[in-house]
Design an enzyme around this catalytic site. Structure first.
Site, PDB file in Angstrom:
ATOM      1  CG  ASN A  11      -1.855  -1.091   1.342  1.00  0.00           C
ATOM      2  OD1 ASN A  11      -2.528  -1.424   0.376  1.00  0.00           O
ATOM      3  ND2 ASN A  11      -1.938  -1.710   2.510  1.00  0.00           N
ATOM      4  N   GLY A  41       2.752  -6.545   4.323  1.00  0.00           N
ATOM      5  CA  GLY A  41       3.650  -7.511   3.702  1.00  0.00           C
ATOM      6  C   GLY A  41       4.923  -6.862   3.196  1.00  0.00           C
ATOM      7  CG  ASN A  43       5.448  -1.588   5.892  1.00  0.00           C
ATOM      8  OD1 ASN A  43       5.819  -0.966   4.907  1.00  0.00           O
ATOM      9  ND2 ASN A  43       4.416  -1.203   6.631  1.00  0.00           N
ATOM     10  CG  ASN A 184      -3.172  -5.687  18.102  1.00  0.00           C
ATOM     11  OD1 ASN A 184      -4.267  -6.242  18.163  1.00  0.00           O
ATOM     12  ND2 ASN A 184      -2.951  -4.626  17.337  1.00  0.00           N
ATOM     13  CB  THR A 220       2.593  -7.233  19.590  1.00  0.00           C
ATOM     14  OG1 THR A 220       1.398  -7.096  18.815  1.00  0.00           O
ATOM     15  CG2 THR A 220       3.558  -8.140  18.842  1.00  0.00           C
ATOM     16  CB  THR A 248       2.621   3.766  11.431  1.00  0.00           C
ATOM     17  OG1 THR A 248       2.027   4.982  11.892  1.00  0.00           O
ATOM     18  CG2 THR A 248       1.804   3.214  10.277  1.00  0.00           C
ATOM     19  N   GLY A 251       4.885  -2.830  14.581  1.00  0.00           N
ATOM     20  CA  GLY A 251       4.499  -4.232  14.525  1.00  0.00           C
ATOM     21  C   GLY A 251       5.141  -4.969  13.362  1.00  0.00           C
ATOM     22  CG  ASP A 252       4.257  -3.946   9.412  1.00  0.00           C
ATOM     23  OD1 ASP A 252       3.503  -4.903   9.663  1.00  0.00           O
ATOM     24  OD2 ASP A 252       3.875  -2.901   8.850  1.00  0.00           O
TER      25      ASP A 252
END
Length: 306
Positions: A11, A41, A43, A184, A220, A248, A251-252
């Site tokens: 994205n 994906g 990231n 999460n 997480t 942002t 998490g990735d």
């Protein structure tokens, strides 16, 4: 070197920092605008490559300028992108990110071409899966290719990691092919069909996901770190004390580092500790891609903070 096969999304992300959440109908001035590549994906693929993994990436983009930017990025980052499909008559996914002063955010996404990925496209990558150590997926593409990637990973004896974000209801049978699930707390509730504000402790939520067939659940917890739950133990991994600017991509960054360090032979606990450090590094930067550390940046940051 970890060999990683990622099935996921691309994205284009448009990020703006705002002082607070706006009221309905309000035009709220912000600052620190950033436009750049995103998608969970993508990231995770980039983050893993920067940490030293050999990465192959399956994704779908549209026929537009954002697709050009994606392909240029993968060439620059050294990611094998011959399985990034450019689809005519489709638009590349777009995400709008609003970031609050404390680093928290809310995101709206039009997934576009990501939702056109098929299980057949995954099956066409079976040789790449066979040659990989780890298969990683997320939920920004349709359920069928996610399930197919996990099933093929399991069939070829690969470690499978699923980051179920954004969370949605899925066929519970898919969980039998997941070695490590990384939601999460809110995503864990949604996966179980519970309200997002269900008061159940995360240990209980993780236990219910294990009952669905998952091997290990890593929940997480943001500024509280992460919780690793298996059938016979639960281990809390504390977070680092940082001043977050933008969570942002944290998490990735966490998921990519988890995969990389597991592929390098670390235990799941040690890999999760290192993943927490990577997520913290990213949260201290505005914008996702600029906040994904190289291996040298990661090691320097870890030596200062741990």
């Amino acid at each position: 070197m970890t060999r990683l096969f990622v099935v996921g999304s691309y994205n284009e992300g448009l990020t703006i920092r705002v002082p607070r959440m706006p009221a309905l109908g309000e035009s709220l001035p912000g600052d620190s605008f950033d436009m750049g590549p995103g998608g969970k994906g993508s990231n995770q693929a980039i983050a893993a490559a920067r940490l030293g993994a050999q990465v192959s990436f399956l994704a779908c983009v549209g026929d537009d300028i954002f697709a050009d930017r994606a392909l240029q990025l993968y060439a620059k980052e050294g990611i094998a992108a011959d399985k990034v499909h450019r689809l005519p008559d489709a638009h590349t996914g777009i995400g709008f990110v609003n970031v609050l002063p404390d680093g928290e955010n809310w995101i709206t996404v039009d997934l576009g071409a990501n939702l056109l990925m098929t299980a057949d496209q995954v099956r066409d990558c079976e040789a790449l899966i066979r040659a990989s150590d780890i298969v990683m997926t997320q939920f920004e593409v349709s359920p069928e290719p996610v399930a197919e990637a996990l099933a093929l990973g399991r069939a070829h004896g690969k470690l499978t990691i699923c980051n179920p974000a954004p969370a949605r209801s899925v066929d519970p049978a898919m969980f039998a092919d997941v070695d490590i699930l990384t939601p999460n707390a809110t995503e864990a509730r949604i996966l179980l069909g519970l309200p997002p504000d269900d008061p159940s402790p995360v240990e209980v939520l993780a236990g219910k996901l294990l009952d669905c067939g998952v091997g290990t659940v890593i929940v997480t917890l943001g500024e509280r770190g992460a919780l690793i739950v298996s059938r016979d133990s639960a281990k809390h991994i504390p977070a680092l004390a940082i001043d977050a600017l933008d969570v942002t991509g944290a998490g990735d960054s966490f998921n990519a580092a988890l995969a990389v360090f597991l592929g390098e032979g670390l235990s799941i606990e040690d890999a999760a500790r290192r993943a927490v450090v990577s997520g913290a590094y990213t949260a201290m930067h505005i914008g996702v891609i600029g906040g994904l550390p190289s291996r040298a940046e990661y090691e320097r940051f870890a030596s200062e903070k741990v």
